[in-house]
Write an enzyme that holds these catalytic residues in place. Structure first.
Site, short mmCIF file in Angstrom:
data_model
loop_
_atom_site.label_atom_id
_atom_site.label_comp_id
_atom_site.label_asym_id
_atom_site.label_seq_id
_atom_site.Cartn_x
_atom_site.Cartn_y
_atom_site.Cartn_z
N TYR A 1 -31.02 -58.19 5.89
CA TYR A 1 -31.26 -57.69 4.47
C TYR A 1 -30.69 -56.39 3.99
O TYR A 1 -29.99 -56.33 2.83
CB TYR A 1 -32.84 -57.62 4.35
N LYS B 1 -27.84 -55.94 1.19
CA LYS B 1 -28.21 -55.13 -0.02
C LYS B 1 -27.27 -53.96 -0.18
O LYS B 1 -26.95 -53.46 -1.35
CB LYS B 1 -29.72 -54.55 0.12
#
Length: 179
Positions: free
Chosen positions: A89, A93
């Site tokens: 993640y 991002k």
């Protein structure tokens, strides 16, 4: 790729033009780096990073021809600061930040701005976290992000591009570029 292109084509077919793109997608597959499977890594990178690319590739072609447009992407504090149980993640991002800045540089001469928001808000993704990890986000509705999206999509923000903007309720911050 077909999904990203398809959504842009649908907008063009329905509305005849495309002025604003807001890319906000995410999934979680949490785990420590040493326990994470390739499938968990690939799924998150595909949704976050490739998901943004598939939409932006087609949208920027149109906006380049029209010489106008606003693109707004979304990152996360986990992408900007890291998160021990979310390496996939965090990487996705942070990748969106690089994609945003690169696209902003490429599209500036065409009158297109590209900015990234790092929101803090209570969403479906934060609902699945244990209470002790949800923290301040639980008090902030996702609607509090909308005024900043609206500003970045407006002509009043024509001079703002390549930026990462933090939004937490009524608090708005500008992240500095790495130096």
């Amino acid at each position: 790729m077909a999904g990203g292109r398809g959504i842009v084509e649908r907008a063009l077919d329905t509305f005849g033009d495309l002025h604003i793109v807001v890319c906000c997608a995410g999934i979680l597959r949490e785990g420590m780096i040493f326990n994470m499977s390739e499938e968990e890594w690939d799924a998150v990178i595909a949704v976050h990073l490739k998901g943004h690319f598939t939409v932006l590739q087609r949208a920027t072609r149109h906006m380049r021809e029209k010489k106008r447009g606003r693109i707004i992407t979304f990152t996360s504090a986990a992408g900007l600061e890291g998160s021990p149980g979310q390496p996939n993640y965090s990487a996705g991002k942070e990748g969106i930040v690089g994609l945003t800045r690169s696209t902003a540089l490429a599209m500036a001469k065409y009158g297109v701005t590209v900015n990234c928001i790092s929101p803090t808000a209570d969403t479906r993704m934060t609902h699945r976290l244990p209470d002790e990890r949800r923290g301040a986000a639980t008090a902030i509705p996702p609607e509090s992000i909308a005024p900043v999206v609206t500003f970045l999509a407006s002509d009043r923000a024509a001079h703002v591009t390549g930026q990462v903007i933090g939004v937490r309720g009524s608090e708005v911050t500008l992240f500095s570029h790495p130096a």
